[in-house]
Every structure is written in C-alpha cells, then in structure tokens.
Design a protein around this motif. Structure first.
Motif, mmCIF file in Angstrom:
data_model
loop_
_atom_site.group_PDB
_atom_site.id
_atom_site.type_symbol
_atom_site.label_atom_id
_atom_site.label_comp_id
_atom_site.label_asym_id
_atom_site.label_seq_id
_atom_site.Cartn_x
_atom_site.Cartn_y
_atom_site.Cartn_z
ATOM 1 N N VAL A 34 42.439 2.307 -27.092
ATOM 2 C CA VAL A 34 41.261 3.254 -26.212
ATOM 3 C C VAL A 34 40.771 3.895 -27.560
ATOM 4 O O VAL A 34 39.477 3.673 -27.621
ATOM 5 C CB VAL A 34 42.051 4.144 -25.340
ATOM 6 C CG1 VAL A 34 40.740 4.937 -24.731
ATOM 7 C CG2 VAL A 34 42.348 3.298 -24.315
ATOM 8 N N GLN A 35 41.270 4.472 -28.408
ATOM 9 C CA GLN A 35 40.736 5.079 -29.460
ATOM 10 C C GLN A 35 40.053 4.412 -30.397
ATOM 11 O O GLN A 35 38.777 4.879 -30.844
ATOM 12 C CB GLN A 35 42.105 5.865 -30.473
ATOM 13 C CG GLN A 35 41.756 6.845 -31.400
ATOM 14 C CD GLN A 35 40.883 7.997 -30.999
ATOM 15 O OE1 GLN A 35 41.321 8.586 -30.038
ATOM 16 N NE2 GLN A 35 39.911 8.625 -31.856
ATOM 17 N N GLU A 36 40.221 3.052 -30.917
ATOM 18 C CA GLU A 36 39.692 2.190 -31.786
ATOM 19 C C GLU A 36 38.273 1.838 -30.973
ATOM 20 O O GLU A 36 37.247 1.606 -31.528
ATOM 21 C CB GLU A 36 40.684 1.135 -32.092
ATOM 22 C CG GLU A 36 41.596 1.689 -32.961
ATOM 23 C CD GLU A 36 42.896 2.340 -32.376
ATOM 24 O OE1 GLU A 36 42.928 2.401 -31.017
ATOM 25 O OE2 GLU A 36 43.692 2.876 -33.135
ATOM 26 N N LEU A 47 37.349 8.656 -26.465
ATOM 27 C CA LEU A 47 37.683 9.547 -27.525
ATOM 28 C C LEU A 47 38.262 10.650 -26.962
ATOM 29 O O LEU A 47 39.343 10.839 -27.646
ATOM 30 C CB LEU A 47 36.594 9.859 -28.565
ATOM 31 C CG LEU A 47 36.134 8.621 -29.483
ATOM 32 C CD1 LEU A 47 34.929 8.997 -30.050
ATOM 33 C CD2 LEU A 47 37.294 8.136 -30.278
ATOM 34 N N LEU A 48 37.841 11.172 -25.888
ATOM 35 C CA LEU A 48 38.451 12.003 -25.293
ATOM 36 C C LEU A 48 40.100 11.890 -24.732
ATOM 37 O O LEU A 48 40.993 12.389 -24.776
ATOM 38 C CB LEU A 48 37.758 12.615 -24.209
ATOM 39 C CG LEU A 48 36.769 13.803 -24.571
ATOM 40 C CD1 LEU A 48 35.585 13.955 -23.475
ATOM 41 C CD2 LEU A 48 37.133 14.965 -25.015
ATOM 42 N N LEU A 49 40.086 10.650 -24.197
ATOM 43 C CA LEU A 49 41.315 9.982 -23.869
ATOM 44 C C LEU A 49 42.375 9.741 -24.707
ATOM 45 O O LEU A 49 43.416 9.986 -24.888
ATOM 46 C CB LEU A 49 40.803 8.931 -22.798
ATOM 47 C CG LEU A 49 41.923 8.209 -22.063
ATOM 48 C CD1 LEU A 49 42.503 9.328 -20.993
ATOM 49 C CD2 LEU A 49 41.496 7.006 -21.046
ATOM 50 N N GLY A 50 41.609 9.112 -25.643
ATOM 51 C CA GLY A 50 42.411 8.758 -27.108
ATOM 52 C C GLY A 50 43.609 7.721 -26.577
ATOM 53 O O GLY A 50 43.634 6.882 -25.503
ATOM 54 N N ASN A 51 44.690 7.548 -27.219
ATOM 55 C CA ASN A 51 45.736 6.458 -27.182
ATOM 56 C C ASN A 51 46.575 7.359 -26.324
ATOM 57 O O ASN A 51 48.028 7.336 -27.030
ATOM 58 C CB ASN A 51 46.095 5.928 -28.476
ATOM 59 C CG ASN A 51 44.888 4.812 -29.014
ATOM 60 O OD1 ASN A 51 44.320 4.231 -27.948
ATOM 61 N ND2 ASN A 51 44.875 4.633 -30.157
#
Length: 187
Positions: free
Chosen positions: A152-154, A140-144
């Motif tokens: 990644v977010q999902e 979640l820190l990385l996200g899309n």
C-alpha cells in the motif's frame, strides 16, 4: 446559506483536519485506519458538496470561497504530517513539495485574477490530479499496516508522483492562461 448542507460538508473537511493530525500522535495500527477513514470521508465530501450545491441550486459565495481553501488545508496538513513523521520515503518528499507549491501558486493566481474579475475554471485534468492525489494520500495514511499484505505504501507513493506530474502540468496551464493578465496583455 452558511448552514446549507453543501457548506456544512465543506466545513466538515476543515473540522476533520485536527482529528487526522491527532492520529499521528497516537500509537497503534488502528490509528492509520482511522486517519484513512476520516480522510476518505473528507475527500468524498469534496465531490459531494459541489454536486449538492449545483443540484439543489445552493451555490453560494461562501461555498465558492471556502471549498478550495478546505481542500488545500486538508491536503497540506496531511502532506506535512506524512513528511514530518517520516511516513513517506525521502524520494516522495519532492512530489509533496511540488503539490504544496502548486497549490500556493494557483491560489495566489486565482486571487489576483478574481480581483480583475477573470475566472479560472477547473480543468478536467485538474480534477484527475485531485483524484490521484486523494487516493495517494489515503493510501499513505494507511501505509503498510497489518493485516494488509499489499504494498500500500509503495502504491501510495507511486500515485503521489503521478499526482505531482499532473500538478506540474495543470499548474503550468493555469499560470500560462493567467500570464497574459499578469503581464497586462489580457486587458
């Protein structure tokens, strides 16, 4: 023992929190990578400090006290910032809240039980919960962010839900085992 390597690793998790928070205020995809990297290193120290302390026979009262606090501060800060900066969907705010509430409940329960000299060991399932939680937060820190083309977010939000379910199960297990002492039936 304050300056033993295991304790310094534990302290490093607290020191990294403001750095991770700072990345939310700086624009650019690179800040997501920095936040993720800092968090992953901190998460690795969570395992490594305990392993070193046991291996080197450097388990200390200070380490036993600070380790769970450092973990909870790091997780709470990241969850708070992800929600505050709308970096998770509204549906993922619920598992974030569940995780935070469980951490407060278990901390309070552990403190109460420690006063009456009852230990609450960490279960294998609680370790799995922590693993899912740490991976979810790193994602979640990385996200899309570019150049990633993966969802990644999902995936991070899905793992956050898995962590929340495990959080409920382990929280209930801790509460159930502590209830006999809370009601006076465990003495």
């Amino acid at each position: 023992m304050l300056t033993s390597l295991p304790n310094l690793l534990t302290l490093s998790r607290i020191v990294v929190i403001p750095l991770v928070i700072l990345t939310f205020y700086v624009q650019g995809a690179w800040t997501h990578w920095v936040a993720c990297g800092l968090f992953v290193v901190a998460a690795i120290t969570d395992w490594f400090d305990g392993w070193l302390a046991r291996s080197w026979n450097q388990v200390s009262a200070f380490g036993r006290f600070l380790d769970p606090i450092a973990d909870k501060l790091l997780v709470a800060a990241v969850l708070f910032m992800l929600v505050a900066f709308d970096r998770v969907s509204q549906w993922s705010e619920l598992p974030a809240l569940v995780i935070l509430l469980r951490e407060i409940l278990v901390s309070g329960l552990r403190e109460f039980l420690a006063e009456i000299r009852v230990g609450v060991p960490v279960t294998r399932l609680a370790k799995w919960k922590t693993g899912f939680q740490m991976v979810a937060l790193a994602l979640l820190l990385l996200g899309n962010v570019p150049p990633l083309t993966l969802p990644v977010q999902e995936v991070g939000e899905g793992l956050l839900w898995v962590a929340a379910v495990l959080t409920l199960v382990t929280g209930w297990d801790y509460l159930r085992s502590g209830l006999k002492y809370l009601t006076g039936q465990g003495q």
